[in-house]
Write an enzyme that holds these catalytic residues in place. Structure first.
Site, PDB file in Angstrom:
ATOM      1  N   ASP A 263       0.833  -1.195   0.000  1.00  0.00           N
ATOM      2  CA  ASP A 263       0.000   0.000   0.000  1.00  0.00           C
ATOM      3  C   ASP A 263       0.882   1.265   0.000  1.00  0.00           C
ATOM      4  O   ASP A 263       1.842   1.340   0.778  1.00  0.00           O
ATOM      5  CB  ASP A 263      -0.846  -0.062   1.287  1.00  0.00           C
ATOM      6  CG  ASP A 263      -2.072   0.800   1.221  1.00  0.00           C
ATOM      7  OD1 ASP A 263      -2.502   1.148   0.111  1.00  0.00           O
ATOM      8  OD2 ASP A 263      -2.619   1.119   2.296  1.00  0.00           O
TER       9      ASP A 263
ATOM     10  N   GLY B 112     -11.033   5.254   4.182  1.00  0.00           N
ATOM     11  CA  GLY B 112     -12.396   4.840   4.550  1.00  0.00           C
ATOM     12  C   GLY B 112     -12.772   5.138   5.991  1.00  0.00           C
ATOM     13  O   GLY B 112     -13.961   5.244   6.310  1.00  0.00           O
TER      14      GLY B 112
HETATM   15  O1  G3H Z   1      -4.328   3.019   2.407  1.00  0.00           O
HETATM   16  C1  G3H Z   1      -4.875   3.105   3.518  1.00  0.00           C
HETATM   17  C2  G3H Z   1      -6.164   3.721   3.651  1.00  0.00           C
HETATM   18  O2  G3H Z   1      -6.426   4.631   2.649  1.00  0.00           O
HETATM   19  C3  G3H Z   1      -6.544   4.056   5.015  1.00  0.00           C
HETATM   20  O3  G3H Z   1      -7.175   5.290   5.236  1.00  0.00           O
HETATM   21  O4  G3H Z   1      -6.638   5.471   7.639  1.00  0.00           O
HETATM   22  O5  G3H Z   1      -8.322   6.934   6.596  1.00  0.00           O
HETATM   23  O6  G3H Z   1      -8.797   4.534   6.927  1.00  0.00           O
HETATM   24  P1  G3H Z   1      -7.759   5.574   6.682  1.00  0.00           P
HETATM   25 ZN    ZN Z   2      -4.595   4.975   1.449  1.00  0.00          ZN
END
Ligand code: G3H
Ligand code: ZN
Length: 286
Positions: free
Chosen positions: A79, A215
């Site tokens: 990621d 999210g």
């Molecule tokens: O790549 C990770 C996500 O986009 C997590 O985002 O920490 O706002 O849930 P978040």
């Molecule tokens: Zn992210």
């Protein structure tokens, strides 16, 4: 086991989304996989560069392989990698997908580096690895925030940019800026998502899987709407981190003499399971 592409194809056709949850350790991994398995749903586990360095690139792959050998449908994503090299390393190590995050680069540089990753991934040997690119800025940290990060509003993705980016790079998965932000605002919900923009982007790049990053903190009705509009993956990290930490604090507080990790980590693990189940229930609702 189905390939990640097959799972995402089915999600796209049925207007549901696959949950993507980040991990830093094996306790969080087990919590996520057990929660998904109990719901009989496939799940994506993600490691950012920091998370990957902590857990270990090959350890993450080994965890996923062991889970699969036990019949669990779990997939591994690198990621927000900021270097082409990190993506290549993860492809070679056996990840199912990698994300090159060029969102802070110029459009041209983002295209150039993302395309390099796509070309590497599509080499004969590793033909099944999916590549994700990011267009538009949504902030950078999965943490509790006092305000919406600067520059986010001006950096929203347009359908025209998305189409140009996909055509120039050949990415399988596209992350966009549609009102979403990384992290959660303290004491309130996150800004609402631009559902029309998601529909426009989905129409512009119909053969690409769309992913919603950031999210955590999104209200339930926005999730349902963006998934219906075409998001096939949803990323959650901050909610996982927060739930894990709260559980750890409780676990340590309840018995200050306790030194068995499997005892003081138990509440953190079950908190993470709860987050995953609550979110996944929404992702398949539309
Ligand atoms: O790549 C990770 C996500 O986009 C997590 O985002 O920490 O706002 O849930 P978040
Ligand atoms: Zn992210």
């Amino acid at each position: 086991m189905r390939s990640l592409r097959e799972v995402l194809n089915i999600a796209q056709v049925h207007n549901v989304a696959v949950g993507h949850f980040n991990i830093s350790d094996s306790t969080q991994f087990n919590a996520i996989v057990e929660a998904a398995t109990s719901m009989q749903l496939p799940v994506l586990v993600g490691v950012s560069e920091g998370e990957k360095n902590f857990i270990g690139l090959h350890n993450a792959v080994a965890l996923v392989r062991a889970a699969r050998e036990q019949g669990k449908e779990v997939y591994l994503n690198l990621d927000h990698a900021h270097s082409v090299e990190a993506c290549k390393e993860a492809i070679d190590a056996g990840f199912d997908s990698v994300m090159f995050d060029g969102s802070k680069l110029s459009f041209e540089e983002n295209v150039e580096k993302t395309r390099e990753v796509v070309e590497y991934a599509k080499g004969d040997q590793n033909a099944s690895v999916l590549v994700e690119g990011e267009l538009g800025y949504i902030g950078s940290s999965s943490k509790m925030l006092s305000a919406v990060p600067e520059d986010v509003e001006q950096a929203m993705t347009t359908a025209e940019q998305a189409k140009r980016f996909v055509e120039s790079t050949g990415v399988d998965i596209l992350a966009t800026s549609v009102g979403n932000i990384h992290g959660m605002l303290k004491g309130t919900t996150n800004p609402s998502l631009d559902i029309n923009r998601v529909s426009e982007i989905a129409r512009a790049v119909p053969s690409t899987f769309l992913v919603l990053h950031g999210g955590s903190g999104v209200v339930d009705s926005d999730f349902t709407a963006v998934i219906k509009a075409g998001m096939s993956i949803v990323h959650i990290n901050t909610e996982i981190r927060r739930a894990y930490r709260k559980g750890l604090e409780q676990g340590l507080e309840v018995d200050k003499e306790q030194i068995a990790p499997y005892k003081y980590l138990a509440q953190g693990k079950s908190n993470v399971e709860q987050v995953v189940q609550d979110r996944m229930r929404l992702f398949i609702k539309s």
